[in-house]
Design a protein around this motif. Sequence first.
Motif, PDB file in Angstrom:
ATOM      1  N   VAL A   3      92.177 -50.782  21.555  1.00  0.00           N
ATOM      2  CA  VAL A   3      92.294 -52.068  22.233  1.00  0.00           C
ATOM      3  C   VAL A   3      93.737 -52.315  22.661  1.00  0.00           C
ATOM      4  CG1 VAL A   3      90.343 -53.086  21.025  1.00  0.00           C
ATOM      5  CG2 VAL A   3      92.623 -53.282  20.033  1.00  0.00           C
ATOM      6  N   ILE A   4      94.679 -51.494  22.169  1.00  0.00           N
ATOM      7  CA  ILE A   4      96.082 -51.616  22.553  1.00  0.00           C
ATOM      8  C   ILE A   4      96.310 -50.823  23.836  1.00  0.00           C
ATOM      9  CG2 ILE A   4      98.474 -51.205  21.869  1.00  0.00           C
ATOM     10  CD1 ILE A   4      97.508 -51.120  18.965  1.00  0.00           C
ATOM     11  N   SER A   5      96.842 -51.474  24.863  1.00  0.00           N
ATOM     12  CA  SER A   5      97.192 -50.719  26.066  1.00  0.00           C
ATOM     13  C   SER A   5      98.492 -49.970  25.795  1.00  0.00           C
ATOM     14  CB  SER A   5      97.359 -51.659  27.265  1.00  0.00           C
ATOM     15  OG  SER A   5      98.373 -52.610  27.036  1.00  0.00           O
ATOM     16  N   SER A   6      98.515 -48.686  26.118  1.00  0.00           N
ATOM     17  CA  SER A   6      99.650 -47.849  25.749  1.00  0.00           C
ATOM     18  C   SER A   6     100.148 -47.037  26.931  1.00  0.00           C
ATOM     19  CB  SER A   6      99.278 -46.905  24.605  1.00  0.00           C
ATOM     20  OG  SER A   6      98.242 -46.027  24.996  1.00  0.00           O
ATOM     21  N   SER A   7     101.441 -46.813  26.942  1.00  0.00           N
ATOM     22  CA  SER A   7     102.088 -45.962  27.935  1.00  0.00           C
ATOM     23  C   SER A   7     102.823 -44.853  27.199  1.00  0.00           C
ATOM     24  CB  SER A   7     103.077 -46.762  28.782  1.00  0.00           C
ATOM     25  OG  SER A   7     102.440 -47.808  29.487  1.00  0.00           O
ATOM     26  N   LEU A   8     102.591 -43.621  27.611  1.00  0.00           N
ATOM     27  CA  LEU A   8     103.348 -42.495  27.064  1.00  0.00           C
ATOM     28  C   LEU A   8     104.521 -42.223  27.980  1.00  0.00           C
ATOM     29  CD1 LEU A   8     103.649 -40.168  25.010  1.00  0.00           C
ATOM     30  CD2 LEU A   8     102.272 -38.764  26.557  1.00  0.00           C
ATOM     31  N   LEU A   9     105.718 -42.236  27.418  1.00  0.00           N
ATOM     32  CA  LEU A   9     106.951 -42.041  28.157  1.00  0.00           C
ATOM     33  C   LEU A   9     107.541 -40.676  27.798  1.00  0.00           C
ATOM     34  CD1 LEU A   9     109.180 -43.313  29.952  1.00  0.00           C
ATOM     35  CD2 LEU A   9     110.086 -44.395  27.887  1.00  0.00           C
ATOM     36  N   ILE A  10     107.697 -39.819  28.792  1.00  0.00           N
ATOM     37  CA  ILE A  10     108.215 -38.456  28.577  1.00  0.00           C
ATOM     38  C   ILE A  10     109.525 -38.301  29.331  1.00  0.00           C
ATOM     39  CG2 ILE A  10     107.761 -35.992  28.815  1.00  0.00           C
ATOM     40  CD1 ILE A  10     104.775 -36.631  29.001  1.00  0.00           C
ATOM     41  N   SER A  11     110.614 -38.006  28.625  1.00  0.00           N
ATOM     42  CA  SER A  11     111.892 -37.763  29.296  1.00  0.00           C
ATOM     43  C   SER A  11     112.031 -36.275  29.599  1.00  0.00           C
ATOM     44  CB  SER A  11     113.057 -38.234  28.426  1.00  0.00           C
ATOM     45  OG  SER A  11     113.116 -37.500  27.228  1.00  0.00           O
ATOM     46  N   THR A  12     112.642 -35.958  30.740  1.00  0.00           N
ATOM     47  CA  THR A  12     112.799 -34.550  31.111  1.00  0.00           C
ATOM     48  C   THR A  12     114.027 -34.358  31.980  1.00  0.00           C
ATOM     49  OG1 THR A  12     111.575 -32.619  31.923  1.00  0.00           O
ATOM     50  CG2 THR A  12     111.470 -34.596  33.270  1.00  0.00           C
ATOM     51  N   TYR A  13     114.508 -33.116  31.983  1.00  0.00           N
ATOM     52  CA  TYR A  13     115.587 -32.725  32.898  1.00  0.00           C
ATOM     53  C   TYR A  13     115.560 -31.210  33.087  1.00  0.00           C
ATOM     54  CZ  TYR A  13     120.131 -31.782  34.965  1.00  0.00           C
ATOM     55  OH  TYR A  13     121.111 -31.336  35.802  1.00  0.00           O
ATOM     56  N   ASN A  14     115.128 -30.775  34.247  1.00  0.00           N
ATOM     57  CA  ASN A  14     115.244 -29.381  34.711  1.00  0.00           C
ATOM     58  C   ASN A  14     114.739 -28.325  33.725  1.00  0.00           C
ATOM     59  OD1 ASN A  14     116.092 -29.558  37.364  1.00  0.00           O
ATOM     60  ND2 ASN A  14     118.267 -29.657  36.847  1.00  0.00           N
ATOM     61  N   TRP A  15     113.590 -28.580  33.109  1.00  0.00           N
ATOM     62  CA  TRP A  15     112.934 -27.535  32.325  1.00  0.00           C
ATOM     63  C   TRP A  15     111.425 -27.643  32.579  1.00  0.00           C
ATOM     64  CZ3 TRP A  15     113.291 -26.523  26.302  1.00  0.00           C
ATOM     65  CH2 TRP A  15     112.896 -25.200  26.042  1.00  0.00           C
ATOM     66  N   PRO A  16     110.974 -27.280  33.778  1.00  0.00           N
ATOM     67  CA  PRO A  16     109.560 -27.445  34.122  1.00  0.00           C
ATOM     68  C   PRO A  16     108.629 -26.625  33.247  1.00  0.00           C
ATOM     69  CG  PRO A  16     110.730 -26.219  35.829  1.00  0.00           C
ATOM     70  CD  PRO A  16     111.764 -26.777  34.910  1.00  0.00           C
ATOM     71  N   GLY A  17     109.086 -25.469  32.739  1.00  0.00           N
ATOM     72  CA  GLY A  17     108.229 -24.666  31.872  1.00  0.00           C
ATOM     73  C   GLY A  17     107.864 -25.410  30.608  1.00  0.00           C
ATOM     74  N   ALA A  18     108.830 -26.071  30.006  1.00  0.00           N
ATOM     75  CA  ALA A  18     108.565 -26.857  28.804  1.00  0.00           C
ATOM     76  C   ALA A  18     107.711 -28.072  29.133  1.00  0.00           C
ATOM     77  CB  ALA A  18     109.879 -27.290  28.161  1.00  0.00           C
ATOM     78  N   LEU A  19     108.028 -28.737  30.232  1.00  0.00           N
ATOM     79  CA  LEU A  19     107.262 -29.924  30.627  1.00  0.00           C
ATOM     80  C   LEU A  19     105.801 -29.569  30.873  1.00  0.00           C
ATOM     81  CD1 LEU A  19     107.264 -32.945  31.338  1.00  0.00           C
ATOM     82  CD2 LEU A  19     107.887 -32.295  33.684  1.00  0.00           C
ATOM     83  N   ARG A  20     105.549 -28.396  31.402  1.00  0.00           N
ATOM     84  CA  ARG A  20     104.168 -27.953  31.636  1.00  0.00           C
ATOM     85  C   ARG A  20     103.389 -27.909  30.329  1.00  0.00           C
ATOM     86  NH1 ARG A  20     101.399 -22.935  31.694  1.00  0.00           N
ATOM     87  NH2 ARG A  20      99.603 -22.997  33.116  1.00  0.00           N
ATOM     88  N   LEU A  21     103.993 -27.330  29.277  1.00  0.00           N
ATOM     89  CA  LEU A  21     103.319 -27.277  27.975  1.00  0.00           C
ATOM     90  C   LEU A  21     103.106 -28.679  27.419  1.00  0.00           C
ATOM     91  CD1 LEU A  21     105.031 -24.249  26.180  1.00  0.00           C
ATOM     92  CD2 LEU A  21     102.958 -24.269  27.581  1.00  0.00           C
ATOM     93  N   CYS A  22     104.119 -29.515  27.573  1.00  0.00           N
ATOM     94  CA  CYS A  22     104.002 -30.893  27.089  1.00  0.00           C
ATOM     95  C   CYS A  22     102.835 -31.606  27.772  1.00  0.00           C
ATOM     96  CB  CYS A  22     105.309 -31.635  27.335  1.00  0.00           C
ATOM     97  SG  CYS A  22     105.343 -33.324  26.689  1.00  0.00           S
TER      98      CYS A  22
END
Length: 263
Positions: A3-22
Amino acid sequence: MSVISSSLLISTYNWPGALRLCLLSVAAQKVLPDEVLIADDGSGIETKQLIDSFKKEFPVPLIHVWHEDRGFRKTRILNTAVRQSVGKYIIQVDGDVILHPFFIKDHLDVSENGTFVRGTRARLTEEKTNEMLNKGKINVNAFSRGVYHRLNALHLPLLKALGIRKENSGRSVRGSNLAFWKDDFVAVNGYNTDLNGWGHEDEELATRFINNGIMKKIVKLCAIQFHLHHAETSKENEPFHSQIIQTTIKNKTKTCVNGYSYN
């Protein structure tokens, strides 16, 4: 569905390979957030292309919040992303972690008014990190080869009460596994944008939470994440940041001048 509205916040900088796994680990969540916002501190075109490719079939809205690369300005882009969020509850991680399938559910289960949550993380060796990046696989657990700080990877939700405690201290808070109420974040004026570069921006935010009577809730045995190995970031601004946090503690500062409302 929570019932809680939630936002997932992901910080990134120039590592698309890692972001893909995330992002793969986000899409595999048993309970999804209402949206995902990627706070991008000026990454290049490869990161944009990756995010655009995920948008096509991602199970919830995926929002790319970007600003120009003018050095390490993580605090500013995080404030901007929170401003665009719709959830009442913000769960914050870095883009170089793999989330346990129950990560979002666990965070929502332990959310509590008057608190913010500090989670922990297990780490992956350089060899294990390279293997997962090369294979594009996210299957990992406390007993996998190449995992260390294994106690932080134990997912025992029925025993999670044993791993929960509360403190009135902002120390050892890391933005890679942090959750808070958006209203509380706005009340303390968000991240202090005087802190540029690596170090203590999350602890300084947490200290202002504490100074406003919002207690730190430490959780283990749930809300599990696995941190990919990488070289350390430059810490040249750390002494200045350390001085700011000591002033925040000494003066019991409740808000910051240059923050969420100033950005």
